[in-house]
Scaffold this active site. Structure first.
Site, mmCIF file in Angstrom:
data_model
loop_
_atom_site.group_PDB
_atom_site.id
_atom_site.type_symbol
_atom_site.label_atom_id
_atom_site.label_comp_id
_atom_site.label_asym_id
_atom_site.label_seq_id
_atom_site.Cartn_x
_atom_site.Cartn_y
_atom_site.Cartn_z
ATOM 1 C CB SER A 177 -4.466 0.112 9.992
ATOM 2 O OG SER A 177 -4.873 0.558 8.706
ATOM 3 C CB CYS A 218 -2.654 4.177 -22.967
ATOM 4 S SG CYS A 218 -1.082 4.955 -22.516
ATOM 5 C CB VAL A 222 3.086 5.857 -2.748
ATOM 6 C CG1 VAL A 222 1.645 5.382 -2.800
ATOM 7 C CG2 VAL A 222 3.244 6.973 -1.713
ATOM 8 C CD GLU A 281 -0.656 -1.347 19.691
ATOM 9 O OE1 GLU A 281 -1.562 -1.978 20.300
ATOM 10 O OE2 GLU A 281 0.317 -0.819 20.271
ATOM 11 C CG HIS A 325 -2.802 2.547 -2.191
ATOM 12 N ND1 HIS A 325 -2.756 2.424 -0.812
ATOM 13 C CD2 HIS A 325 -3.993 1.989 -2.559
ATOM 14 C CE1 HIS A 325 -3.855 1.826 -0.374
ATOM 15 N NE2 HIS A 325 -4.610 1.549 -1.417
ATOM 16 C CD GLN A 358 -2.518 -1.317 2.653
ATOM 17 O OE1 GLN A 358 -1.972 -1.944 3.552
ATOM 18 N NE2 GLN A 358 -3.692 -0.739 2.813
ATOM 19 C CB CYS A 391 -1.846 7.598 -26.101
ATOM 20 S SG CYS A 391 -2.840 7.798 -24.594
#
Length: 282
Positions: free
Chosen positions: A221, A157, A130, A247, A146, A128, A182
């Protein structure tokens, strides 16, 4: 995904950490196709703040607007002007989140996961994050669900480029795709709130989760979908879950073993346990 059913508490759930790591090492060493999901907790020890929880970026400053992608689409040129101004401000502010990410280095958790891939234990990693730290640590089989803040992406594209290879002309905003034929609008590769996750990334995550015979969840989490659903997809198919997190999370009850500790402390020991068992033929 449908209702995964009720979790059954695993044999160890965050009691004796050394025993938990040993049990986790046994499970991973036996597996043939381990898939990993990582979250912000993996990069915390590299100096990158988490988003949620105590001291998290969004906990302190509030979450970004939930319609960020819609705002982008309404005025792509204006968004890019603000983005370039913000980039210059970040570069001048040594305390900015962007500077923290850009100056971060992989930590022992990243190195341990790359080692597990090198050993043939980890076959794919879904992150997750970046920040590109997994790749810089040597991980090769990665899906950045992400996106990656150091890359750019065409919305038409789907072509991607390292930002360093895609200079933005401030006189021609928004930037346009460089692929022949494109003319799609290009934005940062990071997935905004309200933006669909690229279909190719989702498809790869789904396929890898279905192949997993063990799923390792680290530093997340486990509240953000669809990422949090991939371990449960593997669990529904009989794959044991191994969790590393300081946790409890919503996935803890599904985990065969949950190692309570920071990723940078636990994962090197876990990699050593797997390496020893593999060497012994266990």
């Amino acid at each position: 995904m449908g209702d995964p059913g009720s979790p059954a508490a695993g044999p160890t759930q965050g009691g004796d950490l050394a025993a938990d790591i040993d049990r986790a090492g046994e499970i991973l060493a036996r597996a043939q196709y381990v898939v990993v999901l990582t979250g912000a907790g993996v990069s915390k020890e590299s100096g990158i703040p988490t988003f949620r929880g105590d001291g998290g970026l969004w906990t302190v400053n509030g979450e970004p607007p939930m319609n960020g992608f819609q705002l982008f689409l309404e005025d792509t040129a204006g968004w890019w002007r603000q983005r370039l101004d913000r980039r210059r401000a970040d570069e001048a502010d040594p305390a900015s989140f962007a500077r923290a990410v850009d100056e971060a280095r992989p930590n022992p958790a990243h190195a341990a996961l790359a080692e597990l891939e090198h050993l043939g234990v980890v076959r794919h990693l879904i992150t997750q994050n970046v920040d590109d730290l997994h790749r810089r640590a040597g991980q090769r089989e990665i899906t950045e669900i992400h996106g990656n803040r150091h890359w750019m992406r065409c919305l038409d594209c789907g072509a991607r480029w390292p930002a360093s290879e895609f200079p933005v002309d401030e006189g021609r905003l928004p930037p346009r795709c460089a692929q022949p034929g494109c003319e799609g609008v290009v934005k940062d590769d990071t997935v905004m709130f309200g933006e669909p996750i690229p279909a190719e990334a989702l498809s790869r995550c789904d396929a890898e989760s279905r192949r997993a015979d063990c799923f390792l969840v680290v530093g997340t989490s486990a509240v953000v979908m669809p990422a949090a659903g991939f371990p449960l997809l593997a669990w529904q198919r009989g794959a044991p879950l191994v969790e590393v997190n300081p946790e409890p999370t919503p996935l803890t009850g599904y985990a065969e073993v949950s190692c309570r500790g920071a990723a940078g402390d636990v994962l090197p020991e876990l990699a050593a346990a797997v390496r020893a068992r593999r060497a012994a033929g266990a």
